[in-house]
Design a protein around this motif. Structure first.
Motif, PDB file in Angstrom:
ATOM      1  N   THR A   1       0.828  -1.211   0.000  1.00 52.38           N
ATOM      2  CA  THR A   1       0.000   0.000   0.000  1.00 52.38           C
ATOM      3  C   THR A   1       0.860   1.258   0.000  1.00 52.38           C
ATOM      4  N   LEU A   2       1.907   1.262   0.809  1.00 49.48           N
ATOM      5  CA  LEU A   2       2.795   2.426   0.851  1.00 49.48           C
ATOM      6  C   LEU A   2       3.502   2.631  -0.485  1.00 49.48           C
ATOM      7  N   ASP A   3       4.037   1.533  -1.035  1.00 51.86           N
ATOM      8  CA  ASP A   3       4.761   1.572  -2.315  1.00 51.86           C
ATOM      9  C   ASP A   3       5.769   2.713  -2.327  1.00 51.86           C
ATOM     10  N   LEU A   4       6.650   2.713  -1.332  1.00 49.22           N
ATOM     11  CA  LEU A   4       7.618   3.797  -1.206  1.00 49.22           C
ATOM     12  C   LEU A   4       8.603   3.832  -2.374  1.00 49.22           C
ATOM     13  N   ALA A   5       8.865   2.686  -2.982  1.00 50.13           N
ATOM     14  CA  ALA A   5       9.790   2.680  -4.123  1.00 50.13           C
ATOM     15  C   ALA A   5       9.251   3.546  -5.258  1.00 50.13           C
ATOM     16  N   ALA A   6       7.951   3.435  -5.529  1.00 51.23           N
ATOM     17  CA  ALA A   6       7.357   4.251  -6.589  1.00 51.23           C
ATOM     18  C   ALA A   6       7.350   5.728  -6.207  1.00 51.23           C
ATOM     19  N   LEU A   7       7.044   6.024  -4.919  1.00 54.65           N
ATOM     20  CA  LEU A   7       7.070   7.407  -4.466  1.00 54.65           C
ATOM     21  C   LEU A   7       8.482   7.984  -4.565  1.00 54.65           C
ATOM     22  N   ASP A   8       9.478   7.174  -4.185  1.00 50.46           N
ATOM     23  CA  ASP A   8      10.870   7.635  -4.276  1.00 50.46           C
ATOM     24  C   ASP A   8      11.254   7.948  -5.722  1.00 50.46           C
ATOM     25  N   GLU A   9      10.836   7.080  -6.620  1.00 50.15           N
ATOM     26  CA  GLU A   9      11.183   7.283  -8.030  1.00 50.15           C
ATOM     27  C   GLU A   9      10.570   8.576  -8.559  1.00 50.15           C
ATOM     28  N   ALA A  10       9.310   8.801  -8.213  1.00 56.33           N
ATOM     29  CA  ALA A  10       8.653  10.033  -8.663  1.00 56.33           C
ATOM     30  C   ALA A  10       9.285  11.264  -8.016  1.00 56.33           C
ATOM     31  N   ALA A  11       9.614  11.151  -6.734  1.00 53.91           N
ATOM     32  CA  ALA A  11      10.231  12.275  -6.035  1.00 53.91           C
ATOM     33  C   ALA A  11      11.604  12.591  -6.617  1.00 53.91           C
ATOM     34  N   ASP A  12      12.380  11.558  -6.904  1.00 52.63           N
ATOM     35  CA  ASP A  12      13.700  11.779  -7.490  1.00 52.63           C
ATOM     36  C   ASP A  12      13.593  12.501  -8.832  1.00 52.63           C
ATOM     37  N   ALA A  13      12.618  12.092  -9.642  1.00 53.67           N
ATOM     38  CA  ALA A  13      12.462  12.710 -10.961  1.00 53.67           C
ATOM     39  C   ALA A  13      12.109  14.192 -10.833  1.00 53.67           C
ATOM     40  N   ARG A  14      11.165  14.519  -9.955  1.00 50.73           N
ATOM     41  CA  ARG A  14      10.751  15.908  -9.806  1.00 50.73           C
ATOM     42  C   ARG A  14      11.862  16.756  -9.181  1.00 50.73           C
ATOM     43  N   LEU A  15      12.529  16.191  -8.173  1.00 48.69           N
ATOM     44  CA  LEU A  15      13.585  16.937  -7.510  1.00 48.69           C
ATOM     45  C   LEU A  15      14.778  17.157  -8.443  1.00 48.69           C
ATOM     46  N   ALA A  16      15.145  16.129  -9.200  1.00 50.46           N
ATOM     47  CA  ALA A  16      16.270  16.260 -10.127  1.00 50.46           C
ATOM     48  C   ALA A  16      15.971  17.326 -11.185  1.00 50.46           C
ATOM     49  N   ALA A  17      14.759  17.330 -11.703  1.00 51.26           N
ATOM     50  CA  ALA A  17      14.397  18.322 -12.717  1.00 51.26           C
ATOM     51  C   ALA A  17      14.445  19.732 -12.148  1.00 51.26           C
ATOM     52  N   ALA A  18      13.965  19.893 -10.902  1.00 56.14           N
ATOM     53  CA  ALA A  18      13.975  21.222 -10.284  1.00 56.14           C
ATOM     54  C   ALA A  18      15.397  21.699 -10.030  1.00 56.14           C
ATOM     55  N   LEU A  19      16.270  20.799  -9.567  1.00 56.08           N
ATOM     56  CA  LEU A  19      17.656  21.177  -9.302  1.00 56.08           C
ATOM     57  C   LEU A  19      18.406  21.466 -10.599  1.00 56.08           C
ATOM     58  N   ALA A  20      18.148  20.671 -11.626  1.00 56.98           N
ATOM     59  CA  ALA A  20      18.834  20.868 -12.905  1.00 56.98           C
ATOM     60  C   ALA A  20      18.489  22.217 -13.522  1.00 56.98           C
ATOM     61  N   ALA A  21      17.303  22.744 -13.200  1.00 55.74           N
ATOM     62  CA  ALA A  21      16.878  24.021 -13.776  1.00 55.74           C
ATOM     63  C   ALA A  21      17.530  25.217 -13.100  1.00 55.74           C
ATOM     64  N   LEU A  22      18.199  24.998 -11.961  1.00 58.29           N
ATOM     65  CA  LEU A  22      18.828  26.096 -11.237  1.00 58.29           C
ATOM     66  C   LEU A  22      20.200  26.413 -11.815  1.00 58.29           C
ATOM     67  N   PRO A  23      20.656  27.663 -11.698  1.00 57.22           N
ATOM     68  CA  PRO A  23      22.045  27.980 -12.044  1.00 57.22           C
ATOM     69  C   PRO A  23      23.000  27.157 -11.171  1.00 57.22           C
ATOM     70  N   ARG A  24      24.167  26.868 -11.687  1.00 57.33           N
ATOM     71  CA  ARG A  24      25.086  25.980 -10.978  1.00 57.33           C
ATOM     72  C   ARG A  24      25.437  26.489  -9.586  1.00 57.33           C
ATOM     73  N   ALA A  25      25.646  27.798  -9.450  1.00 59.35           N
ATOM     74  CA  ALA A  25      26.042  28.354  -8.156  1.00 59.35           C
ATOM     75  C   ALA A  25      24.943  28.169  -7.107  1.00 59.35           C
ATOM     76  N   GLN A  26      23.674  28.160  -7.514  1.00 58.49           N
ATOM     77  CA  GLN A  26      22.568  27.979  -6.582  1.00 58.49           C
ATOM     78  C   GLN A  26      22.238  26.501  -6.390  1.00 58.49           C
ATOM     79  N   ARG A  27      22.660  25.694  -7.340  1.00 61.34           N
ATOM     80  CA  ARG A  27      22.356  24.267  -7.267  1.00 61.34           C
ATOM     81  C   ARG A  27      23.215  23.562  -6.228  1.00 61.34           C
TER      82      ARG A  27
END
Length: 742
Positions: free
Chosen positions: A581-607
């Motif tokens: 029911t928790l399916d944390l692996a799927a939540l982790d995968e989705a969280a990693d994708a969203r977080l990685a995209a948000a960080l990649a969009a930042l300038p390097r000095a702020q990232r």
């Protein structure tokens, strides 16, 4: 501009007719919260008082360079304070107006409205015999000096009516009181709802204490005998809303308000049958009745809940700090928080009921001894234990913050050396983020050495216990029903909870797999830490903060998901069901994708600083989790305590309740006997509230440069201007106050 949230946890004491005074205070708190929302929403204030507060926030912000948002997100109350906490909480959650509640207290809280019509008449002889007692009661030691002739006449007439009411039975009617409460909250709804006074996703917690007259059995575990049963009488009715979501059904709130205010001897005890009768007479449905009763009485069968007799909540818990302290857990915090526990005590040092005029030097009489032992002494117990608990929690948080600052340079250096200074230049992807995170966790475990073993065992125990509680809630069983023992046995048999599960070299595969399937808390703590790192660096990116809040919400929703067909007798199967029911692996995968995209969009000095904070979190968690565990996982700031009472608000008059309030008369029933007395107490409540709220607001904004005395005068003038047309019974007082304020 530095951002801060002034979060108020409001504790409302009991006070019988001083409920009117407390309404004035809670109304002022409501105005301040609305003014804060108007300031940050760049919208105009909706009343003269709110305009004063809005201007005060603007001027203090300019001087202090601190942008403060005022939120009221925790409320707890008992008896008369419980009623005010309930109505204020509903107004905050729904955006409703408190204006109709003012009418309830001024018009409806009158002895002639409250007296039970079925018992309000006696024989002519009894009425005549009662009049001398009424006259004596209305004049004896009640300090009529300063009351005009019309007030004295009104009070004496209503006291006479009160004494003529039935004897040896509560003079006030329960159904009539329930009807008044329903009228008020329905009037609030008819005026419509505006914008909730909390941001989206922010929880609002309300707790109201009641007393179960007969009590219910509570199981205690001992060494010998293994368990015993005791009778528990304390009950807490709890409600929660999330960011303007549905708070509760109207009958739920009226149940709590009527039950908590069943003052012994004045109102009859409350049962759900009384509310059923009133609702049926009004044609009002209660679709959530069964669910509410099951939640309100978790240790009762449905039949027992129907028969439960409830009386005043202030008998055993007049100062309900405990549920408010418990509500501190798991509160979102993405900027600095100045958490205040603000308790409203309408009559410090004065007992609710005083029998006998001899004072403390005289031995108590027969009735005074009995009443004091059974009711008055329990309700007047000091709050020292609660304040010590709050201070102990704040001390742990202060130590934790010092630890975080002390190890921050070492953590950042460890991450840089392990990954190489240029690793952050590469755009993060979900796969890279996962690999970096795994590597950083292993590094933290190795560098922590023996401390990691203690941290791992403590965290594992916490996760197992949280898992057990989740299973128990889903199966509707008690934690001591045997399920806890079966789950721990399954965990041990799976090789997870062993002495060598966590060592200086790291964790075993079995332990890692278990935490990967069930450790929701670590994931939420890590995201919260990243959000606070944003704020600490002055990076107030609303889109990034909103994403982090959404990820946290998704983990929490999964942790609270219902479980169907749970095989509680088979612990391994139950754990598998929960993991699926928790399916944390799927939540982790989705969280990693969203977080990685948000960080990649930042300038390097702020990232870089954000990636370092994210990957360095295991170092911080190892250092601080054993210290705090459940305390301050989200709000990482110490708690301060403030009081609002007549003794503290002295900008206009000193002398406390005796010098300002009429409701303290007749053993705190005074305001029920005169509209003018209610107007007096309501007005002083607003003025005292304004006095103390200016102090509290400015204390969170150092360097504000605002003249506090002038700000208070502006607030006082606005209150008088708003209330002059309504409070026609105290025109001389308003004129006198206008001159005193200047």
């Amino acid at each position: 501009m530095h951002e801060k949230e002034l979060r108020l946890a409001l504790i409302c004491y009991g006070g019988v007719s001083l409920a009117v005074y407390m309404h004035g205070i809670t109304r002022e708190i409501w105005h301040l919260a609305r003014a804060s929302q108007a300031f940050h929403g760049d919208s105009p204030a909706e009343s003269p008082t709110e305009a004063v507060y809005r201007d005060l926030i603007a001027r203090a912000t300019e001087g202090s360079k601190i942008s403060v948002r005022v939120l009221v997100d925790i409320l707890a109350g008992a008896s008369a304070g419980g009623i005010n906490a309930i109505f204020l909480a509903d107004a905050i959650a729904s955006g409703s107006s408190l204006e109709p509640l003012t009418a309830l207290w001024l018009d409806g809280a009158d002895v002639e409205r409250l007296i039970d019509p079925e018992g309000s008449s006696l024989s002519r002889f009894a009425k005549a015999a009662a009049l001398p007692f009424a006259w004596a009661l209305s004049g004896r030691g009640q300090g009529e000096r300063g009351d005009d002739a019309a007030e004295r006449a009104e009070v004496r007439a209503k006291v006479a009516s009160f004494v003529r009411a039935r004897w040896f039975a509560p003079p006030f009617g329960g159904a009539g009181f329930t009807t008044l409460l329903l009228d008020a909250i329905e009037a609030m709804k008819r005026e419509g709802t505006g914008t909730p006074l909390l941001p989206p996703g922010h929880p609002l917690d309300l707790s109201v204490t009641v007393t179960d007259f007969h009590g219910f059995p509570q199981k205690l575990r001992l060494n010998s005998p293994p368990e015993v049963l005791e009778t528990e009488h304390r009950l807490t009715l709890s409600f929660r809303a999330i960011g303007g979501g549905r708070f509760a059904e109207i009958p739920d709130l009226i149940f709590a308000a009527r039950a908590t205010a069943s003052f012994p001897g004045a109102f009859p005890p409350f049962t759900v049958a009384e509310l059923d009768t009133v609702l049926e007479g009004r044609g009002t449905a209660w679709p959530g009745r069964a669910a509410f009763l099951a939640r309100a009485f978790p240790r009762h069968t449905p039949a027992q809940a129907e028969r439960t007799v409830l009386i005043d909540g202030s008998i055993l818990a007049n100062a309900p700090f405990r549920p408010a302290i418990a509500a501190l857990a798991n509160r979102p915090a993405r900027r600095e928080v100045d958490r205040r526990f603000v308790y409203v005590d309408p009559k410090p040092g004065l007992r609710s009921v005083r029998l006998g005029a001899g004072g403390e030097a005289a031995a108590p009489g027969f009735f005074a001894t009995i009443f004091g032992a059974l009711s008055d002494i329990p309700r007047e117990q000091p709050i020292r234990d609660n304040l010590e608990a709050i201070e102990a929690r704040s001390a742990r948080i202060r130590r934790m913050n010092r630890i975080l600052e002390a190890i921050r340079p070492q953590v950042e250096d460890a991450i840089d050396r392990a990954f190489g200074g240029g690793f952050f230049v590469r755009a993060p992807t979900a796969e890279r983020l996962q690999a970096w995170r795994t590597r950083a966790h292993g590094l933290a475990a190795r560098q922590a050495g023996f401390a990691y073993a203690a941290y791992g065992q403590l965290k594992l125990a916490r996760v197992v216990e949280d898992t057990i509680l989740h299973l128990c809630r889903a199966a509707d069983v008690e934690p001591d029903s045997g399920l806890r023992k079966r789950v721990w046995q399954a965990v041990r048999e799976a090789g997870i909870a062993t002495d060598t599960a966590f060592t200086a070299k790291g964790a075993t595969k079995a332990a890692i797999r278990f935490l990967g399937r069930f450790d929701v808390g670590f994931r939420i703590r890590r995201l919260r830490f990243l959000a606070r790192s944003l704020h600490a660096r002055g990076d107030e990116r609303p889109e990034l903060r909103a994403m982090l809040d959404d990820l946290i919400a998704r983990y929490r929703i999964g942790a609270a998901a219902p479980l169907a067909g749970l095989p509680i007798e088979d612990a391994p199967a139950a754990l598998d069901t929960l993991a699926t029911t928790l399916d944390l692996a799927a939540l982790d995968e989705a969280a990693d994708a969203r977080l990685a995209a948000a960080l990649a969009a930042l300038p390097r000095a702020q990232r870089k600083p954000l990636i370092v904070a994210y990957l360095g979190f295991p170092f911080y968690d190892i250092a601080t989790f054993p210290l705090l565990q459940e305390d301050g996982r989200d709000e990482y700031d110490p708690v301060k305590v403030d009081r609002i009472s007549p003794d503290d608000a002295v900008a206009i008059r000193s002398g406390g309740a005796a010098a300002t309030l009429k409701g303290v008369r007749f053993n705190s029933f005074g305001a029920f006997f005169s509209r003018a007395w209610r107007e007096n107490d309501y007005l002083w409540g607003r003025l005292h509230g304004a006095d103390r709220l200016v102090d509290i607001l400015l204390s969170t904004m150092p360097g504000h440069g605002v003249d506090a005395a002038a700000a208070k005068r502006d607030a006082f003038r606005a209150v008088l201007a708003e209330e002059k047309a309504r409070l026609t019974g105290i025109a001389p007082l308003i004129e006198a106050l206008s001159q005193e304020i200047g």
